[in-house]
Design a protein around this motif. Structure first.
Motif, PDB file in Angstrom:
ATOM      1  N   THR A 354       0.867  -1.185   0.000  1.00  0.00           N
ATOM      2  CA  THR A 354       0.000   0.000   0.000  1.00  0.00           C
ATOM      3  C   THR A 354       0.899   1.229   0.000  1.00  0.00           C
ATOM      4  N   TRP A 421      -8.840   8.733  -0.796  1.00  0.00           N
ATOM      5  CA  TRP A 421      -9.526   7.583  -1.369  1.00  0.00           C
ATOM      6  C   TRP A 421     -11.026   7.834  -1.481  1.00  0.00           C
ATOM      7  N   ARG A 452      -7.207   1.004  -4.924  1.00  0.00           N
ATOM      8  CA  ARG A 452      -6.944   0.138  -3.770  1.00  0.00           C
ATOM      9  C   ARG A 452      -8.017  -0.947  -3.696  1.00  0.00           C
ATOM     10  N   GLN A 454      -9.426  -3.618  -1.049  1.00  0.00           N
ATOM     11  CA  GLN A 454      -9.447  -4.100   0.332  1.00  0.00           C
ATOM     12  C   GLN A 454     -10.365  -5.316   0.379  1.00  0.00           C
ATOM     13  N   SER A 463     -11.208   2.867   3.730  1.00  0.00           N
ATOM     14  CA  SER A 463     -10.015   2.716   2.895  1.00  0.00           C
ATOM     15  C   SER A 463      -8.932   1.891   3.576  1.00  0.00           C
ATOM     16  N   HIS A 472      -4.951  -5.630   1.934  1.00  0.00           N
ATOM     17  CA  HIS A 472      -5.048  -4.327   1.282  1.00  0.00           C
ATOM     18  C   HIS A 472      -3.927  -4.216   0.249  1.00  0.00           C
ATOM     19  N   ASP A 474      -2.532  -1.789  -3.290  1.00  0.00           N
ATOM     20  CA  ASP A 474      -2.682  -0.643  -4.162  1.00  0.00           C
ATOM     21  C   ASP A 474      -2.030  -0.917  -5.501  1.00  0.00           C
TER      22      ASP A 474
END
Length: 480
Positions: A354, A421, A452, A454, A463, A472, A474
């Motif tokens: 992330t 986000w 992202r 999740q 987020s 998580h 990105d």
């Protein structure tokens, strides 16, 4: 013998300092005084300052002492334990300047803070036994693993012999999680009252400090002039080392900060259709009379038009997979995001993947039995990834045997360098095991964007929702 306030050595002198995303703990070395026992002759009296690490409820603090009259009958002038919260503060080093100001640097870590570098200090007029608010020097980007527990053995706070006012502090931190990959940070600062009269001055900074533009496009950064010691003069801004075909414009210019405050200017970097591509460090200079200060911005110029599908590579600065060139799609590939945290059988490389390691994964469960997000792809529905165009973000996940308990939250951010986000949508899988789930959205304005994924077990959408089984990831990508 000098009697001091009762204390318990941190970790009993052993190893107990926790870090995020790993069970590896760090040594406290709290069974001894820390380097160094610093001596200062202030004319009216002599002082020794020293420190060591002590236990507090839930963490650790820096216990420090000032001992006066060391050549005669030593006197404990003051003592204190610096522990503003329950994090672990340890491996301190303390010194005193010519004015009697004290500064102590140390490491700080917790279950949510990767080992970082901070300092605090005091002036003689502060209440005895107290320190002022701490200052963060650098936030650690990783935790130490690989059964390595030693930390910061060579930390040191010293006073510059040239002006006898400037403190220099050096210690260890890590940019990324791993073993035998530590880094060293050196910081310097001084108290305004040292050496009598102070000279008005300023600092210059850029946010963000990295900008990505596409040929024919532009990007911005905020340049801030901060007043020191009452500085309030006009400061002219300029840019140098620009690649061919790139121009810089500041608005406003010059800028004049109020005394002991700050003023900002927007820097716009514009790339022509034939600008030189690649990354270069441009220098931003602030000039006010004889005062000149610089800061740098990493400028990346990407080709316009792109080159079809793009494969992401791990960006060590942003700490996430990134497609630097504009294309029709950006794919993390089959390995960069595979697994989750340090889960059994599925340790994720470069975890947590992330931006700026800002959202840690849960580490519970077994690979491809429990939840994981294994791949991210963003694809334009029409030509290259361009703001205003509809794009599809697809996440390849592994759902638990009761998939209705799992939820995939997809987010987008128009500026990967400073992400804010926005939720694209939440999807609940209907079957267990491997599957690819997609959702479309409109690309916002921004030359370097991010999405992202999740994937969480129960809980609510955000987020960065914490959870032992939550993953998580990105994906950063360039946009026309």
């Amino acid at each position: 013998m000098i009697n001091v306030a009762a204390f318990s050595p941190l970790c009993g002198g052993g190893t107990c300092v926790v870090q995020p995303s790993t069970t590896q703990k760090l040594d406290s070395l709290a069974d001894r005084l820390m380097y160094r026992l610093a001596y200062r002759n202030l004319g009216s009296h002599e002082s020794l300052v020293t420190n060591h690490s002590v236990a507090i409820t839930g963490g650790g603090g820096v216990r420090w002492y000032e001992i006066q009259n060391p050549s005669g009958t030593p006197l404990l002038a003051q003592q204190g334990t610096f522990a503003p919260d329950a994090s672990y503060r340890w491996m301190g080093s303390i010194a005193m300047d010519q004015a009697g100001d004290m500064a102590v640097g140390y490491s700080v870590s917790s279950s949510t803070i990767r080992p970082s570098v901070r300092y605090t200090g005091r002036v003689p007029t502060d209440p005895a036994g107290t320190m002022e608010a701490e200052v963060n020097v650098v936030t650690g980007g990783g935790s130490q693993t690989g059964s390595l527990s030693r930390w910061g053995d060579y930390s040191a706070m010293t006073v510059d012999p040239v002006d006898d006012c400037t403190f220099w502090f050096t210690t260890e931190y890590m940019k990324t999680t791993g073993s035998f990959n530590w880094n060293t940070r050196i910081a310097n600062f001084k108290f305004p009252g040292c050496a009598g009269a102070v000279t008005p001055d300023f600092t210059i900074g850029a946010s963000p400090s990295s900008v990505t533009v596409t040929q024919g496009g532009n990007g911005t950064s905020t340049i801030t002039i901060t007043s020191l010691n009452g500085f309030n003069s006009a400061t002219t801004l300029s840019a140098s080392n620009l690649p061919s075909g790139v121009t810089a414009a500041f608005s406003p210019n010059p800028v004049t900060p109020p005394a002991n405050s700050s003023a900002s200017s927007t820097l716009t970097l514009t790339a022509s259709g034939t600008a030189t591509t690649g990354t270069s460090n441009i220098t931003i200079t602030g000039t006010s009379g004889s005062l000149v200060h610089n800061t740098t911005i990493a400028l990346t110029v990407n080709m316009s038009g792109g080159g079809g599908p793009q494969n992401a590579v791990f960006d060590p600065t942003l700490k996430a997979p990134k497609c630097a060139a504009v294309g029709t799609s950006c794919d993390s590939g089959p390995t960069l995001l595979l697994g989750r945290g340090t889960m059994s059988g599925g340790v994720e490389v470069n975890r947590p993947n992330t931006i700026n390691a800002s959202c840690a994964d849960g580490n519970s469960g077994t690979f491809h039995s429990d939840e994981s997000n294994d791949r991210l792809v963003i694809t334009s529905t029409s030509g290259n990834l361009t703001h205003g165009v509809t794009a599809t973000v697809s996440a390849t996940i592994w759902a638990w045997t009761t998939p209705s308990q799992d939820h995939l939250d997809l987010y987008s951010a128009p500026n990967a360098n400073s992400p804010v986000w926005t939720l694209i949508g939440t999807i609940t899988p209907t079957v267990a095991g491997a599957q690819t789930i997609s959702r479309t959205f409109t690309l916002p304005t921004g030359s370097l964007q991010a999405v992202r994924a999740q994937f969480r077990y129960q809980g609510t959408a955000s987020s960065c929702t914490a959870g032992s089984f939550n993953d998580h990831d990105d994906l950063i990508f360039a946009v026309n």
